[in-house]
Design an enzyme around this catalytic site. Structure first.
Site, PDB file in Angstrom:
ATOM      1  N   GLY A 157       0.845  -1.281  -0.050  1.00  0.00           N
ATOM      2  CA  GLY A 157       0.138  -0.084  -0.048  1.00  0.00           C
ATOM      3  C   GLY A 157       0.915   1.192  -0.002  1.00  0.00           C
ATOM      4  CG  MET A 159       0.323   3.406   4.149  1.00  0.00           C
ATOM      5  SD  MET A 159      -0.800   2.801   5.143  1.00  0.00           S
ATOM      6  CE  MET A 159      -0.372   3.650   6.467  1.00  0.00           C
ATOM      7  CD  GLU A 398      -2.891   0.486   6.172  1.00  0.00           C
ATOM      8  OE1 GLU A 398      -1.984  -0.102   6.505  1.00  0.00           O
ATOM      9  OE2 GLU A 398      -3.412   0.287   5.123  1.00  0.00           O
ATOM     10  CG  HIS A 484       2.894  -5.244   8.303  1.00  0.00           C
ATOM     11  ND1 HIS A 484       2.228  -4.138   9.163  1.00  0.00           N
ATOM     12  CD2 HIS A 484       2.716  -4.749   7.161  1.00  0.00           C
ATOM     13  CE1 HIS A 484       1.731  -3.185   8.254  1.00  0.00           C
ATOM     14  NE2 HIS A 484       2.180  -3.636   6.978  1.00  0.00           N
ATOM     15  N   GLY A 512      13.286  -8.467   6.218  1.00  0.00           N
ATOM     16  CA  GLY A 512      12.372  -8.210   7.443  1.00  0.00           C
ATOM     17  C   GLY A 512      12.460  -9.425   8.491  1.00  0.00           C
ATOM     18  CG  ASN A 522       2.226   0.830   7.815  1.00  0.00           C
ATOM     19  OD1 ASN A 522       2.070   1.531   8.377  1.00  0.00           O
ATOM     20  ND2 ASN A 522       1.243   0.240   6.842  1.00  0.00           N
ATOM     21  CG  PHE A 524       8.072  -0.434   2.649  1.00  0.00           C
ATOM     22  CD1 PHE A 524       8.885   0.924   2.458  1.00  0.00           C
ATOM     23  CD2 PHE A 524       6.924  -0.437   2.161  1.00  0.00           C
ATOM     24  CE1 PHE A 524       8.365   1.877   1.713  1.00  0.00           C
ATOM     25  CE2 PHE A 524       6.126   0.752   1.291  1.00  0.00           C
ATOM     26  CZ  PHE A 524       6.875   1.814   1.351  1.00  0.00           C
TER      27      PHE A 524
HETATM   28  P1  FAE Z   1       9.980  -9.112   0.509  1.00  0.00           P
HETATM   29  O1  FAE Z   1       9.677  -7.649  -0.132  1.00  0.00           O
HETATM   30  O2  FAE Z   1       8.898  -9.803   0.746  1.00  0.00           O
HETATM   31  O3  FAE Z   1      10.776  -9.605  -0.772  1.00  0.00           O
HETATM   32  C1  FAE Z   1      11.348 -11.052  -0.609  1.00  0.00           C
HETATM   33  C2  FAE Z   1      11.549 -11.370  -1.974  1.00  0.00           C
HETATM   34  O4  FAE Z   1      12.196 -12.546  -1.823  1.00  0.00           O
HETATM   35  C3  FAE Z   1      10.091 -11.764  -2.887  1.00  0.00           C
HETATM   36  O5  FAE Z   1      10.321 -11.084  -4.327  1.00  0.00           O
HETATM   37  C4  FAE Z   1      10.197 -13.254  -3.085  1.00  0.00           C
HETATM   38  O6  FAE Z   1       9.447 -13.868  -4.164  1.00  0.00           O
HETATM   39  C5  FAE Z   1      11.813 -13.439  -3.016  1.00  0.00           C
HETATM   40  N1  FAE Z   1      12.035 -14.975  -2.329  1.00  0.00           N
HETATM   41  C6  FAE Z   1      11.720 -15.553  -1.352  1.00  0.00           C
HETATM   42  N2  FAE Z   1      12.430 -16.762  -1.229  1.00  0.00           N
HETATM   43  C7  FAE Z   1      13.139 -16.993  -2.250  1.00  0.00           C
HETATM   44  C8  FAE Z   1      13.960 -17.975  -2.810  1.00  0.00           C
HETATM   45  N3  FAE Z   1      14.159 -18.931  -1.949  1.00  0.00           N
HETATM   46  N4  FAE Z   1      14.490 -17.610  -3.920  1.00  0.00           N
HETATM   47  C9  FAE Z   1      14.507 -16.944  -4.831  1.00  0.00           C
HETATM   48  N5  FAE Z   1      13.571 -15.690  -4.235  1.00  0.00           N
HETATM   49  C10 FAE Z   1      12.906 -15.694  -3.118  1.00  0.00           C
HETATM   50  O7  FAE Z   1      11.026  -8.751   1.463  1.00  0.00           O
HETATM   51  N6  FAE Z   1       4.835  -2.264   4.170  1.00  0.00           N
HETATM   52  C11 FAE Z   1       4.869  -0.783   4.449  1.00  0.00           C
HETATM   53  O8  FAE Z   1       5.683  -0.628   5.052  1.00  0.00           O
HETATM   54  N7  FAE Z   1       3.882  -0.182   4.008  1.00  0.00           N
HETATM   55  C12 FAE Z   1       2.765  -0.678   3.337  1.00  0.00           C
HETATM   56  O9  FAE Z   1       1.916   0.101   2.874  1.00  0.00           O
HETATM   57  C13 FAE Z   1       2.568  -2.066   3.259  1.00  0.00           C
HETATM   58  N8  FAE Z   1       1.384  -2.548   2.549  1.00  0.00           N
HETATM   59  C14 FAE Z   1       1.597  -3.964   2.207  1.00  0.00           C
HETATM   60  C15 FAE Z   1       0.169  -4.513   1.635  1.00  0.00           C
HETATM   61  C16 FAE Z   1       0.274  -5.841   1.247  1.00  0.00           C
HETATM   62  C17 FAE Z   1      -0.721  -6.590   0.390  1.00  0.00           C
HETATM   63  C18 FAE Z   1       1.419  -6.772   1.417  1.00  0.00           C
HETATM   64  C19 FAE Z   1       1.712  -8.049   1.118  1.00  0.00           C
HETATM   65  C20 FAE Z   1       2.541  -6.272   2.278  1.00  0.00           C
HETATM   66  C21 FAE Z   1       2.442  -4.739   2.690  1.00  0.00           C
HETATM   67  N9  FAE Z   1       3.542  -4.142   3.513  1.00  0.00           N
HETATM   68  C22 FAE Z   1       3.856  -2.810   3.721  1.00  0.00           C
HETATM   69  C23 FAE Z   1       4.679  -4.888   3.662  1.00  0.00           C
HETATM   70  C24 FAE Z   1       6.036  -4.980   3.079  1.00  0.00           C
HETATM   71  O10 FAE Z   1       5.828  -4.962   1.742  1.00  0.00           O
HETATM   72  C25 FAE Z   1       6.929  -6.042   3.369  1.00  0.00           C
HETATM   73  O11 FAE Z   1       7.275  -5.623   4.982  1.00  0.00           O
HETATM   74  C26 FAE Z   1       8.154  -5.851   2.697  1.00  0.00           C
HETATM   75  O12 FAE Z   1       7.990  -6.109   1.215  1.00  0.00           O
HETATM   76  C27 FAE Z   1       9.367  -6.838   3.199  1.00  0.00           C
HETATM   77  O13 FAE Z   1      10.557  -6.651   2.597  1.00  0.00           O
HETATM   78  P2  FAE Z   1      11.570  -7.527   2.545  1.00  0.00           P
HETATM   79  O14 FAE Z   1      12.753  -7.235   2.033  1.00  0.00           O
HETATM   80  O15 FAE Z   1      11.826  -8.404   3.975  1.00  0.00           O
END
Ligand code: FAE
Length: 545
Positions: A157, A159, A398, A484, A512, A522, A524
């Site tokens: 989203g 944020m 939120e 999250h 994370g 939130n 990120f």
């Molecule tokens: P992440 O962004 O999840 O990236 C991990 C990546 O690694 C992904 O692309 C996976 O496909 C890939 N991956 C995983 N395992 C493997 C593997 N074995 N081999 C190859 N690739 C792999 O990690 N947070 C906010 O701060 N503000 C918001 O408004 C917000 N809204 C959200 C709304 C939704 C619907 C969702 C689902 C999440 C939201 N979040 C929000 C949470 C935020 O997107 C999340 O905390 C971060 O994306 C996490 O970042 P990471 O770097 O931990």
């Protein structure tokens, strides 16, 4: 070189990176780099000084800083590059008309808000495809994550919230909070392109009437509200509203991706990383196993899949420096498996632990007929009810949109509660996957905190909850999913104070998984800033010749 010149160069490099992303997509390549248009065939074992697993926030920071340091780096991402329009001319589908692009190998969508007036009208049948949103299901909790180049940035989203300094310090007692708030949070915010909504426009636009109604109800309860920054370009959104730009946030696009307006990581960190010329991204490859050779190099096994999900090749990679950015679930699964199967036996016992949901609970309230929320709603939240300072019941909620194109009198919220409950992942040899030891009773703690806050709001406004949004059982609080996921490889426990994994040198976690289950907002921006801090330290101390 002057700061201005550096900035200009970065922008030029970012543009080169974005061109590489576009050319790769147009040519159907799964390997993206500045030289990717030449379709370099990978070797049997791909070697690079550094490998980054994943391409979300933590991974993208690692790749950019490695690339800028002149270190050749391969990123491995299990999802696809989202840059090719479908038959409708759009890259992503909307929440109103989901198709195969919406979800990761599902035949029916699994949206968080499942029903409307108890009717199964939200989810749709789709064909199985490597879509952009995944719902990873564990026994009592499912975790929504983004799949593709950009990870969660593709579906979230937008944020972009910097946490309260005192709570950050409470969660990370060994981290220098002054340094974070003076250096790494500003660096993360600037790189992510964080901006804030124009308050005059906010007060007048129909697209945020739903937020103003919720704000009024919070104020009637004596509660504080606060604007939250975003990585959605509000200048673009205003042009959407004026009819001079193609609608995205104003066209029900969000959890299945945004076609315009959002500064997802492929527009920021990842474009800049590719622009260094030192970074390549291999897509549609899932890292399955990690081991260490006798010379200390890391060996990775990755399955390359096609659009049906079938494994078409199993590849080997090797590297000196390994950065794990697969997200809380992805990274933790890799490490828990490596410890249990004996490929990285010296991992600390705390790997897999300290996991939490950031206290997430979703709920809706039913408004009076005169309190219309508007048929037109932007998908990007811009305000929260901030009752975190209430030590008896800290909640940051939120104000979430519910854009259906119809007036529905629903105020929707994603509450972030200070739930102290934590769980652990354990290895499941039967599936070669992981189990999560989260119980329904642990979710009940978040519900009770959210309920205390929203009971007050309902009482002050003579309103009630909505019972029709989360399935057929009159469920008021959606406590069985989180947006999250945090923890699993907690900073200072499973790693040292900078994300270096205990028991192994040159192995790092940058995502994370480092955050101990809760950050109060939130997450990120926090994940990005912590990754910046890790990379600043590691590049100085660990990579010197
Ligand atoms: P992440 O962004 O999840 O990236 C991990 C990546 O690694 C992904 O692309 C996976 O496909 C890939 N991956 C995983 N395992 C493997 C593997 N074995 N081999 C190859 N690739 C792999 O990690 N947070 C906010 O701060 N503000 C918001 O408004 C917000 N809204 C959200 C709304 C939704 C619907 C969702 C689902 C999440 C939201 N979040 C929000 C949470 C935020 O997107 C999340 O905390 C971060 O994306 C996490 O970042 P990471 O770097 O931990």
């Amino acid at each position: 070189m002057t700061a201005k010149l550096m900035q200009r160069q970065l922008t030029r490099r970012q543009i080169l990176g974005m061109v590489a992303l576009q050319t790769a997509a147009a040519s159907g390549l799964t390997r993206i780099g500045l030289q990717s248009a030449q379709a370099v065939e990978p070797a049997a074992v791909d070697n690079a000084p550094a490998i980054v697993v994943g391409s979300g926030y933590g991974a993208a920071v690692a790749a950019l800083r490695l690339g800028q340091a002149g270190i050749r780096t391969i990123m491995i991402e299990m999802g696809r590059l989202w840059n090719t329009p479908g038959s409708d001319g759009k890259i992503f589908c909307s929440t109103a008309a989901p198709d195969q692009r919406s979800m990761w190998f599902r035949t029916r969508t699994e949206a968080p808000l499942a029903t409307f007036l108890w009717l199964d009208v939200v989810n749709k049948d789709i064909s199985a495809y490597p879509g952009v949103l995944d719902r990873v299901r564990f026994a009592n909790m499912s975790v929504f994550v983004g799949r593709g180049v950009g990870g969660g940035s593709l579906v979230n989203g937008s944020m972009a919230v910097t946490p309260l300094k005192s709570y950050f310090a409470e969660q990370f007692p060994t981290v220098d909070a002054d340094e974070m708030y003076n250096t790494y949070f500003p660096r993360a915010n600037s790189m992510l392109g964080v901006n804030t909504i124009d308050s005059t426009w906010f007060e007048s636009t129909e697209w945020y009437q739903f937020t103003r109604v919720s704000r009024k109800h919070a104020q009637n309860t004596g509660l504080k509200t606060t604007f939250v920054p975003s990585v959605y370009d509000f200048g673009y959104m205003q042009r959407e509203a004026a009819g001079t730009a193609t609608k995205s946030a104003l066209a029900q696009e969000v959890i299945y991706g945004n076609n315009y307006g959002k500064k997802s990581l492929d527009k920021t960190y990842l474009a800049a990383a590719l622009g260094t010329g030192n970074v390549t991204i291999n897509t549609m490859e899932r890292v399955r196993a990690i081991s260490r050779a006798s010379d200390g190099t890391y060996v990775l096994t990755a399955d390359r899949i096609d659009n049906t999900g079938a494994v078409v090749e199993t590849k080997q990679y090797s590297c000196t420096y390994l950065f794990l950015g697969g997200g809380s679930v992805g990274t933790t699964e890799l490490l828990v498996r490596a410890r249990a199967t004996g490929t990285l036996p010296a991992l600390d016992a705390s790997v897999g632990g300290g996991w939490g949901t950031n206290g997430n609970v979703m709920l809706g309230r039913a408004n009076h007929l005169w309190d219309t929320v508007g048929e037109n709603q932007s998908t990007m939240p811009v305000m929260g009810i901030d009752d975190w300072a209430n030590t008896a019941n800290p909640v940051f909620a939120e104000i979430a949109p519910l854009p259906t194109g119809l007036e529905h009198w629903v105020s929707l919220y994603l509450a972030i509660t200070k739930n102290p409950q934590r769980a652990s992942f354990s290895y499941d040899s039967a599936t070669d996957g992981v189990r999560l030891g989260w119980s329904a009773a642990q979710s009940a703690v978040s519900v009770s905190m959210a309920k205390k806050l929203f009971d007050r709001i309902n009482s002050a406004n003579s309103t009630i909850y909505r019972y029709d949004l989360f399935g057929s059982s009159n469920k008021v609080f959606a406590d069985d999913f989180t947006y999250h996921p945090l923890g699993g490889c907690v900073l200072g426990k499973a790693t040292d104070n900078y994300g270096r994994v205990k028991g192994y040198s040159k192995l790092y976690v940058t995502d994370g998984s480092l955050v101990p289950g809760s950050i109060g907002v939130n997450p990120f921006v926090t994940i990005t800033a912590l990754a910046e801090r890790t990379m600043a330290r590691v590049l100085v101390e660990d990579t010197a010749p």
